[in-house]
Write a protein that holds these residues in place. Structure first.
Motif, PDB file in Angstrom:
ATOM      1  N   ALA A  19       7.390   8.977  12.542  1.00  0.00           N
ATOM      2  CA  ALA A  19       8.143   9.578  11.441  1.00  0.00           C
ATOM      3  C   ALA A  19       7.938   8.843  10.126  1.00  0.00           C
ATOM      4  N   ASP A  20       7.697   9.631   9.085  1.00  0.00           N
ATOM      5  CA  ASP A  20       7.746   9.117   7.714  1.00  0.00           C
ATOM      6  C   ASP A  20       9.202   9.278   7.266  1.00  0.00           C
ATOM      7  N   MET A  21       9.920   8.164   7.192  1.00  0.00           N
ATOM      8  CA  MET A  21      11.338   8.206   6.800  1.00  0.00           C
ATOM      9  C   MET A  21      11.539   7.670   5.382  1.00  0.00           C
ATOM     10  N   SER A  22      10.504   7.796   4.554  1.00  0.00           N
ATOM     11  CA  SER A  22      10.563   7.147   3.231  1.00  0.00           C
ATOM     12  C   SER A  22      11.832   7.468   2.450  1.00  0.00           C
ATOM     13  N   SER A  23      12.284   8.725   2.509  1.00  0.00           N
ATOM     14  CA  SER A  23      13.382   9.044   1.593  1.00  0.00           C
ATOM     15  C   SER A  23      14.725   9.263   2.270  1.00  0.00           C
ATOM     16  N   ASP A  24      14.832   8.969   3.574  1.00  0.00           N
ATOM     17  CA  ASP A  24      16.198   8.992   4.118  1.00  0.00           C
ATOM     18  C   ASP A  24      16.455   7.879   5.137  1.00  0.00           C
ATOM     19  N   GLY A  71       0.799  -1.239   0.000  1.00  0.00           N
ATOM     20  CA  GLY A  71       0.000   0.000   0.000  1.00  0.00           C
ATOM     21  C   GLY A  71       0.823   1.276   0.000  1.00  0.00           C
ATOM     22  N   GLY A  72       2.139   1.149   0.057  1.00  0.00           N
ATOM     23  CA  GLY A  72       2.991   2.339  -0.009  1.00  0.00           C
ATOM     24  C   GLY A  72       2.920   3.164   1.271  1.00  0.00           C
ATOM     25  N   ALA A  73       3.819   4.125   1.349  1.00  0.00           N
ATOM     26  CA  ALA A  73       3.799   5.035   2.502  1.00  0.00           C
ATOM     27  C   ALA A  73       2.470   5.776   2.552  1.00  0.00           C
ATOM     28  N   TYR A  78       6.090  13.667  11.731  1.00  0.00           N
ATOM     29  CA  TYR A  78       6.880  14.511  10.825  1.00  0.00           C
ATOM     30  C   TYR A  78       7.547  13.667   9.745  1.00  0.00           C
ATOM     31  N   THR A  79       7.981  14.352   8.703  1.00  0.00           N
ATOM     32  CA  THR A  79       8.618  13.710   7.547  1.00  0.00           C
ATOM     33  C   THR A  79      10.101  14.046   7.631  1.00  0.00           C
ATOM     34  N   THR A  80      10.936  13.040   7.819  1.00  0.00           N
ATOM     35  CA  THR A  80      12.342  13.340   8.111  1.00  0.00           C
ATOM     36  C   THR A  80      13.069  13.978   6.918  1.00  0.00           C
ATOM     37  N   ASN A 128      12.268  15.690   2.971  1.00  0.00           N
ATOM     38  CA  ASN A 128      11.215  16.107   2.049  1.00  0.00           C
ATOM     39  C   ASN A 128      11.714  15.968   0.616  1.00  0.00           C
ATOM     40  N   THR A 129      11.400  14.837   0.051  1.00  0.00           N
ATOM     41  CA  THR A 129      11.911  14.365  -1.226  1.00  0.00           C
ATOM     42  C   THR A 129      11.724  15.381  -2.360  1.00  0.00           C
ATOM     43  N   VAL A 130      10.576  16.042  -2.350  1.00  0.00           N
ATOM     44  CA  VAL A 130      10.252  16.946  -3.465  1.00  0.00           C
ATOM     45  C   VAL A 130      11.006  18.269  -3.332  1.00  0.00           C
ATOM     46  N   GLN A 186       0.034   4.445   4.898  1.00  0.00           N
ATOM     47  CA  GLN A 186       0.365   4.753   6.299  1.00  0.00           C
ATOM     48  C   GLN A 186      -0.210   6.106   6.717  1.00  0.00           C
ATOM     49  N   PHE A 187      -0.388   7.013   5.749  1.00  0.00           N
ATOM     50  CA  PHE A 187      -0.962   8.331   6.096  1.00  0.00           C
ATOM     51  C   PHE A 187      -2.306   8.161   6.802  1.00  0.00           C
ATOM     52  N   LEU A 188      -3.076   7.124   6.394  1.00  0.00           N
ATOM     53  CA  LEU A 188      -4.374   6.916   7.045  1.00  0.00           C
ATOM     54  C   LEU A 188      -4.336   5.851   8.128  1.00  0.00           C
ATOM     55  N   VAL A 232       4.764  18.112   0.452  1.00  0.00           N
ATOM     56  CA  VAL A 232       3.544  17.541  -0.104  1.00  0.00           C
ATOM     57  C   VAL A 232       3.162  16.240   0.595  1.00  0.00           C
ATOM     58  N   TRP A 233       4.156  15.452   1.041  1.00  0.00           N
ATOM     59  CA  TRP A 233       3.834  14.173   1.675  1.00  0.00           C
ATOM     60  C   TRP A 233       3.283  14.389   3.074  1.00  0.00           C
ATOM     61  N   ALA A 234       3.852  15.342   3.793  1.00  0.00           N
ATOM     62  CA  ALA A 234       3.316  15.682   5.117  1.00  0.00           C
ATOM     63  C   ALA A 234       1.895  16.215   4.968  1.00  0.00           C
ATOM     64  N   ALA A 242       8.245   3.734   6.040  1.00  0.00           N
ATOM     65  CA  ALA A 242       8.999   4.151   4.846  1.00  0.00           C
ATOM     66  C   ALA A 242       8.605   3.289   3.656  1.00  0.00           C
ATOM     67  N   GLY A 243       8.227   3.928   2.568  1.00  0.00           N
ATOM     68  CA  GLY A 243       8.120   3.214   1.298  1.00  0.00           C
ATOM     69  C   GLY A 243       9.546   2.775   0.958  1.00  0.00           C
ATOM     70  N   ALA A 244       9.705   1.558   0.461  1.00  0.00           N
ATOM     71  CA  ALA A 244      11.071   1.029   0.294  1.00  0.00           C
ATOM     72  C   ALA A 244      11.849   1.668  -0.851  1.00  0.00           C
ATOM     73  N   GLN A 245      11.140   2.277  -1.785  1.00  0.00           N
ATOM     74  CA  GLN A 245      11.710   2.501  -3.119  1.00  0.00           C
ATOM     75  C   GLN A 245      12.752   3.615  -3.268  1.00  0.00           C
ATOM     76  N   LYS A 246      13.403   3.989  -2.165  1.00  0.00           N
ATOM     77  CA  LYS A 246      14.505   4.947  -2.298  1.00  0.00           C
ATOM     78  C   LYS A 246      15.800   4.344  -1.748  1.00  0.00           C
ATOM     79  N   ASN A 247      15.834   4.183  -0.426  1.00  0.00           N
ATOM     80  CA  ASN A 247      17.091   3.696   0.155  1.00  0.00           C
ATOM     81  C   ASN A 247      17.068   2.223   0.529  1.00  0.00           C
TER      82      ASN A 247
HETATM   83  C1  LIG Z   1       8.713  11.279   2.101  1.00  0.00           C
HETATM   84  C2  LIG Z   1       7.707  10.501   1.322  1.00  0.00           C
HETATM   85  N1  LIG Z   1       6.606  10.066   1.937  1.00  0.00           N
HETATM   86  C3  LIG Z   1       5.672   9.355   1.278  1.00  0.00           C
HETATM   87  C4  LIG Z   1       5.802   9.061  -0.066  1.00  0.00           C
HETATM   88  C5  LIG Z   1       4.730   8.270  -0.753  1.00  0.00           C
HETATM   89  O1  LIG Z   1       5.176   6.981  -0.881  1.00  0.00           O
HETATM   90  P1  LIG Z   1       4.374   5.853  -1.684  1.00  0.00           P
HETATM   91  O2  LIG Z   1       4.480   6.218  -3.123  1.00  0.00           O
HETATM   92  O3  LIG Z   1       5.106   4.602  -1.307  1.00  0.00           O
HETATM   93  O4  LIG Z   1       2.972   5.851  -1.213  1.00  0.00           O
HETATM   94  C6  LIG Z   1       6.949   9.479  -0.744  1.00  0.00           C
HETATM   95  C7  LIG Z   1       7.127   9.155  -2.165  1.00  0.00           C
HETATM   96  O5  LIG Z   1       7.988   9.642  -2.847  1.00  0.00           O
HETATM   97  C8  LIG Z   1       7.922  10.217  -0.034  1.00  0.00           C
HETATM   98  O6  LIG Z   1       9.028  10.663  -0.657  1.00  0.00           O
END
Ligand SMILES: Cc1ncc(COP(=O)(O)O)c(C=O)c1O
Length: 355
Positions: free
Chosen positions: A169-174, A73-75, A144-146, A148-150, A78-80, A100-102, A190-195
């Protein structure tokens, strides 16, 4: 020509991991079967999931009071599910809105309880990390989002919370990019698809004692307790993404762990930002003290130079450098697997670029 992969995600993975992952598709553990065609309940796959869990715990320094889950289901899910599992209707959760993710996490949380956005940089298009926020006593958790990928900003500190307030913490990108004491957190995702691996699996690390305190009915598949009880095997887990993540975690450990990742990532980031600051054609987009070591965002001095530099990079094998549409310019994502040679190469292109 070598291609240098600066993509923000899905993103670069270590070459040795890709080789081993490719081999497992053809013949997994010398069984004469592909990893894609064996049961998730077989002993080889259970060993993969167990090893991945153990490596996550070891790297984050957490013990058995935490559970490691590999979910689908991706990160974004987890938001919900975070507020659904942790926040009662009459309780308040604090959120830091740093991108944007926060913002999307906040959009979901309001359905489950009260939300207090204690700090935000939205008005400035998320160019900095708010620092003078206060979390009120009695707040259920701070989210918080550790990194901010964008927008290319990153927390270089762990926020303080009042006694009794959980830290989420949303640590998806670090995640795994630098040493972090997992014990300071109650919930990490964390969504796995970065680190960590390919898209398709989401890592959750949860302090087990925080679950089971909400009154609402939670649908089975969205209830963390169900996944804890079943060791991420309540349903068929994303076996292959977990396998590739396990290989990446092994690679991180073999490279020297999170301290080695930090040294590597700091060196790359410093090299790139030094050129951004030195070269009059380029300029950074964020407050310097909040610059991300993972995603460096910068602009050219004109739209013509932006297009020309992107074309020049592309012609020289630099892939994935275009900035997100909400920031423009360039975003150089330099996750763990990227070697210093790729950053050096990009810096040389910046130096040799003649508008
Ligand atoms: C910090 C962060 N949180 C959440 C997401 C969303 O992740 P997902 O696409 O796995 O739902 C991303 C995706 O780039 C992200 O960078």
């Amino acid at each position: 020509m070598k291609i240098h992969n600066f993509s923000a995600g899905p993103a670069i993975l270590p070459k040795t991991v890709l080789e081993e992952a490719a081999q497992a598709v053809l013949d997994f553990n010398h069984r004469g079967l592909s990893i894609l065609e064996v049961s998730h309940r077989g002993k080889d796959i259970i060993a993969v999931v167990d090893e991945a869990e153990a490596l996550v715990k070891e790297l984050l320094g957490v013990g058995d009071e935490y559970e490691v889950l590999f979910l689908s289901g991706g990160a974004s899910t987890q938001f919900l599910t975070v507020p659904m599992n942790l926040l009662n209707d009459d309780e308040t959760a604090a959120y830091l809105n740093t991108g944007v993710w926060a913002d999307k996490a906040i959009e979901q949380a309001v359905f489950y309880g009260k939300v207090d956005v204690v700090g935000s940089s939205k008005e400035s298009n998320y160019t900095f990390i708010p620092k003078d926020y206060k979390v009120a006593p009695g707040t259920k958790y701070l989210h918080y989002t550790t990194n901010n990928t964008v927008y290319g900003t990153q927390f270089h500190h762990i926020p303080e919370v009042p006694e009794g307030t959980l830290l989420v913490a949303d640590m998806s990108s670090d995640i795994f990019s630098r040493p972090v004491d997992g014990n300071k957190f109650d919930f990490i995702y964390a969504g796995a698809q970065k680190n960590m691996g390919p898209a398709g699996v989401t890592l959750v690390v949860v302090r087990k004692s925080i679950l089971g305190t909400v009154k609402r009915h939670i649908p089975t598949m969205l209830d963390y307790r169900v996944h804890v009880k079943n060791d991420s095997m309540y349903n068929t887990p994303p076996v292959y993404p977990i396998y590739v993540s396990m290989l990446t975690l092994r690679w991180i450990k073999a490279m020297g762990g999170l301290a080695a990742m930090e040294r590597r990532n700091k060196e790359k980031a410093e090299m790139l930002y030094a050129e951004v600051d030195r070269n009059p054609i380029f300029k950074g987009t964020t407050a310097k003290e909040d610059r991300s070591w993972m995603n460096a965002t910068f602009l050219a001095d004109s739209p013509e130079n932006e297009a020309a530099f992107l074309a020049y990079c592309k012609a020289n094998g630099v892939d994935g450098l275009a900035g997100h549409r909400s920031v423009g310019g360039f975003r150089a994502s330099m996750y763990n697997a990227m070697g210093i040679d790729s950053v050096k190469f990009l810096v040389e292109l910046m130096q040799n670029f003649k508008p």
